[in-house]
Each structure stands twice: as structure tokens, then as C-alpha cells.
Design an enzyme around this catalytic site. Structure first.
Site, short mmCIF file in Angstrom:
data_model
loop_
_atom_site.label_atom_id
_atom_site.label_comp_id
_atom_site.label_asym_id
_atom_site.label_seq_id
_atom_site.Cartn_x
_atom_site.Cartn_y
_atom_site.Cartn_z
N VAL A 40 23.10 54.64 30.57
CA VAL A 40 23.57 53.80 31.23
C VAL A 40 24.43 53.75 32.07
O VAL A 40 24.68 54.17 33.49
CB VAL A 40 23.13 52.45 31.43
CG1 VAL A 40 22.21 51.86 32.52
CG2 VAL A 40 21.07 52.83 30.48
N ILE A 268 17.65 41.23 37.25
CA ILE A 268 17.92 39.54 36.35
C ILE A 268 18.25 39.58 35.15
O ILE A 268 17.61 38.59 33.88
CB ILE A 268 16.52 38.68 36.69
CG1 ILE A 268 15.16 39.68 36.63
CG2 ILE A 268 16.31 38.37 38.50
CD1 ILE A 268 13.41 38.89 36.20
N HIS A 442 58.39 43.01 36.20
CA HIS A 442 58.42 42.33 37.63
C HIS A 442 58.13 43.15 39.20
O HIS A 442 59.33 44.48 39.24
CB HIS A 442 59.37 41.07 37.43
CG HIS A 442 59.63 40.83 39.16
ND1 HIS A 442 58.59 39.43 39.41
CD2 HIS A 442 61.01 40.85 40.39
CE1 HIS A 442 59.32 38.84 40.53
NE2 HIS A 442 59.86 39.75 41.08
#
Ligand code: NAI
Length: 457
Positions: A40, A268, A442
Site C-alpha cells: 500500500v 475512516i 542557523h
């Protein structure tokens, strides 16, 4: 009949990764798959949905380019081209797995497997005209969508009006009105895609919140973002019936409301695949419809292991990879065990949600003495530079007793790529003092996590 050290049923992330590890370790291994390698995840889940969502992101960039001083005119989406590209991506990756299995010396059989039983020689499995015998066996047959007995739902699946995770990735025409039943991970990712490409989407969710177990503050921000983008959410609403072109749900006041739809997505939840391949011939112990496994991925039958969605513990591809590895290590006699407390989860909406470990609510419910730091993503210069109007946050949940991180939850761009660093914090149980010595690059979005660590009192 050919003899093997190991038979693997199912070629999804649990099965194909386990096969690679087994093959490389010298186990004579056969993997039996009825459809395509990758399962899947690769064929109708993680990867194709990410290909679609990336197309939507590129399209979204063009729509909002003016906020960044860029003029784009005439951008449009070509759904057929998006789906064709998605198919190309899937084909490339599926082909890659086939080549890797070959290189690992694994025999790949494309056929429907039927377990015949276990005797003194081992597990007997019929596939095509052959019977394979394995000293050990790994079940990795995955999961399938739940289709509850709501009147009209099954009929809708048969006519194509109702889609599951499979069909929703292949729509070549964008529906005008789309109803999504279930505001969980699949529902939200697909609602996000179809909203971006121009469908009007209505999400019907039974609970009072979206995104299931996601941290409540983050779920609220995600909901607000998508309401702003035009998705309608019907919370505390249960679907009662479907006709050929509409969905009827009951709202929290008990009123029945009908919405018209061109297409419906039923998302669901999923359930383990445990029938149709002779599992009943082995008397495997099951719990709540899934195969019960211990922390070494063993079932109650000696020599029989299970990994991935079939055990119903954490239906995520990355959990499946790890469970497959744990199973193979134990087959090889190496000490290894599965731990579930630091498995990251991601929702690939835009912005993304990344989470790992305890939420504020779950940590408190388990009795931890917690401190929660909730920081706006605006602490990151890069986030501000790249997100006009962004309202992301990061939440760090700290165990005050042992001075360590229990969970990290964020809603921001790059959250999916950042969250593994937080998973390392949870998994390694490093103290805050040690974590504070780690230098983050950073300017980046991830450095907000470092800022949050310094906010802990
Ligand atoms: P889910 O369990 O995430 O969400 C289902 C939602 O449907 C829940 O919020 C539930 O309250 C709601 N629901 C249930 N019955 C309903 C009804 N009758 N009416 C309205 N709402 C109802 O399931 P989903 O989205 O189908 O995903 C299945 C699995 O796939 C999950 O285990 C998920 O972890 C996995 N997945 C993971 C992804 C990721 O990691 N990014 C992406 C896609 C799927």
C-alpha cells in the site's frame, strides 16, 4: 516442493524490508506478493499521495507567489499530468525494490498465497502451482480500508462514487464537490490535495476534533488553517446514508443534513488483513481483529512472526520497516525488541504536522510530572522568512522528574523532516542539559526545538 529458511507473506514495507535484511544475512528467503512489491505504501498510499501533494504545493506556491514579491500569471493544474507523474514515481520505486531483492538473493513470487498448515518440516504455503516450505514464516499482509455497513456505502464503492485510498489517487478529473468521510490522516491529506487543486471539500468527522490523537492545540491550528482555505468541516457528525449523488449525516443536534457530492472518499480507518489466505489453518492468536505479537514480533505459534499493519499496533510504514527488522534479528538469534514510544508521525498537509512521543494530555494521563513549552514558530527566522501569515507552533513535553523530553509536536513547514531529531531525543532519553549542548544549524525551522528546550524552567 522447495525448502526455505524463511517465507514472507506480503511485499509491503514490513515484508520487503525484512526480505532484504534476511537475504543479506544469508537466509534462503522467498517473498510472496499477490499484487506489486511496495504494498500500500508505495502503490496506493504514502508515496503516490506525496507525489500528488507535492504537485499541489507547487501549484499553491504559484497562487501565493505575490505575497513573496513574485508575479505569476496563468498557472493552472493539469490533473491528468499530475496522476501520470505520480505513476512514474511509483513505477521507478517499485522497480527499485525488485532489483534490491534480486541483489539480496531473495526469491520473489507474484501469486496469491494460501497457507496449508505447519508440520515437522515447517510452514507449507501454496502459491500458484508451487508449494513452498519454510522453517520460519513472517506474516506481513498489511491492512485494508474499513467499509462500515452504512446504507449506500458499499453500493457507492461498487459504482465508483465512493473512493478508498486507492481510487482517490487516480482521479483524472477534479470533482467540483467532494465529501470526505473521516477527518483522520488519509482524509486530511486528500482533503488538502483536492482543496488546493480547486475542489470544494466537505470533511465529515464523528469526533469533536480532526487528526485523531494529534495534540489538541495543533489539531485546532490545522483546522483553522484549512477552514481559512475553504474546506468545510462537520465535526461531531456521523454519516447515516449515501445516495447516488449525496451523503446524509446526523449533526450534533440530531438533525439529518444532506450534502451533494460528485465523489466521496471513505477514510475512516483500516483493519488488518487476516482472512482469505489460510491463516485459520495455523490457530494464530488474535486480538481485536489483528494478529497478536510480542516485542520480538513473535506470534503464539513457534517460528511464526508478524510485522506491519497486520498486528494493528501502529499502522505506519516506518513502524512496519522496524518491526520487520526486529523479526529478522530474532530469527537470526540477535537480541532485538520493538519499542513504540518514539515512533514519529506526520500529516503531510500544508503546513505539515510532525509529532513524536507523549502529548500533553497523554503524559498527564500517565501521571508524569510534566512541563509543557508551547512556542510560536516565529522564533525561527527562517520560518518567518518563508511563511507569510504562518501561525505554526512547537510544543515540547518534558518529564520534570528525569529532566528529559517525552514528546515534541509541531505544525510547520519541514515538520516531517525535522521530527526524527525529536524522536532521537525521546528514544535516547538524553537529559535536557546534554540536549542543550547540541548545536542546531542557523537559520533553520528546526532550531525552534532548541529554543523550546531553553524555555524549560
Ligand atoms: P484514521 O484512523 O486516521 O482516521 C479515521 C477518522 O474517521 C477518525 O477521526 C474517526 O473518528 C473518523 N470516523 C470513523 N467513523 C466515522 C463515521 N462513520 N463518520 C465520520 N467519521 C468517522 O484513519 P485513516 O485516515 O483512514 O487512515 C488509516 C491509516 O493509515 C491510519 O492508521 C494512518 O496512520 C495510516 N496513514 C498514515 C499516513 C501518514 O503517516 N502520513 C497517511 C495515510 C494513512
Amino acid at each position: 516442493m522447495e525448502m526455505f529458511d524463511l517465507i514472507i507473506l506480503g511485499g509491503g514495507p514490513a515484508g520487503y524490508n525484512a526480505a532484504l535484511k534476511a537475504g543479506h544475512a544469508g537466509l534462503k528467503t522467498v517473498i510472496i506478493e499477490k499484487r506489486a512489491l511496495g504494498g500500500v505504501c508505495l502503490n496506493e498510499g504514502c508515496i503516490p499521495s506525496k507525489a500528488l501533494l507535492y504537485s499541489a504545493k507547487v501549484y499553491d506556491y504559484t497562487k501565493h507567489a505575490s505575497q513573496y514579491g513574485v508575479t505569476v500569471t496563468g498557472s493552472s493544474i493539469d490533473q491528468k499530468a499530475v496522476v501520470a507523474r505520480k505513476n512514474k514515481v511509483v513505477k521507478t520505486l517499485v522497480g527499485g525494490i525488485g532489483m534490491q531483492e534480486k541483489a539480496a538473493g531473495v526469491k520473489v513470487v507474484f501469486a496469491e498465497a494460501m497457507i496449508e498448515g505447519k508440520d515437522s518440516e515447517g510452514f507449507k504455503v501454496k502459491a500458484g502451482d508451487e508449494v513452498y516450505c519454510g522453517k520460519q514464516m513472517l506474516l506481513a499482509t498489511g491492512s485494508m480500508p474499513v467499509i462500515p455497513p452504512i446504507p449506500g456505502l458499499r453500493e457507492g464503492v461498487e459504482t465508483g462514487f465512493v473512493m478508498t485510498n486507492r481510487e482517490v489517487l487516480d482521479l483524472e478529473e477534479i470533482p467540483k464537490e467532494m465529501v470526505v468521510i473521516g477527518g483522520g490522516v488519509i482524509g486530511l491529506e486528500m482533503a488538502s490535495y483536492y482543496n488546493s487543486v480547486g475542489a470544494h471539500v466537505t470533511v465529515i468527522e464523528m469526533l469533536d476534533h480532526i487528526a485523531g490523537p494529534t495534540d489538541a492545540d495543533i489539531a485546532k491550528i490545522l483546522l483553522g488553517n484549512y477552514q481559512k482555505k475553504g474546506i468545510d468541516f462537520c465535526l461531531k457528525c456521523a454519516v447515516k446514508s449515501l445516495s447516488a449523488d449525496s451523503v446524509t449525516y446526523e449533526n450534533e443536534k440530531g438533525e439529518l443534513v444532506t450534502v451533494k457530492a460528485d465523489k466521496v472518499l471513505c477514510s475512516i480507518g483500516r483493519r488488518a488483513v487476516t482472512t482469505g489466505y489460510g491463516l485459520e489453518n495455523l490457530n494464530v492468536y488474535m486480538e481485536r481483529g489483528a494478529v497478536k505479537t510480542d516485542e520480538q514480533m513473535k506470534t503464539n505459534i513457534p517460528g511464526l512472526y508478524a510485522a506491519g499493519d497486520i498486528n494493528g499496533v501502529s499502522m505506519l510504514a516506518h513502524t512496519a520497516y522496524r518491526e520487520g527488522e526486529v523479526a529478522i534479528n530474532n530469527i537470526l538469534g540477535k537480541k532485538d525488541r520493538m519499542r513504540y514510544n518514539a515512533i514519529p508521525s506526520v500529516i503531510y498537509t500544508n503546513p505539515e504536522v510532525g509529532a513524536v512521543g507523549e502529548t500533553e494530555a497523554s503524559a498527564k494521563a500517565k501521571g508524569y510530572d510534566v512541563e509543557v513549552v508551547n512556542l510560536t514558530m516565529n522564533y525561527s527566522g527562517r520560518y518567518v522568512a518563508e511563511n507569510e501569515g504562518g501561525n505554526g507552533i512547537v510544543k515540547v513535553i518534558v518529564d520534570k522528574k528525569y529532566n528529559r523530553v517525552l514528546g515534541v509536536h509541531m505544525i510547520a513547514n519541514y515538520a516531517s523532516e525535522i521530527i526524527y531529531g525529536a524522536a532521537m531525543m525521546v528514544e535516547t532519553e538524553m537529559t535536557l542539559d546534554s540536549l542543550k549542548e547540541i548545536v542546531f544549524p542557523h537559520p533553520t525551522v528546526c532550531e525552534v526545538i532548541r529554543e523550546a528546550l531553553f524555555e524549560v524552567k
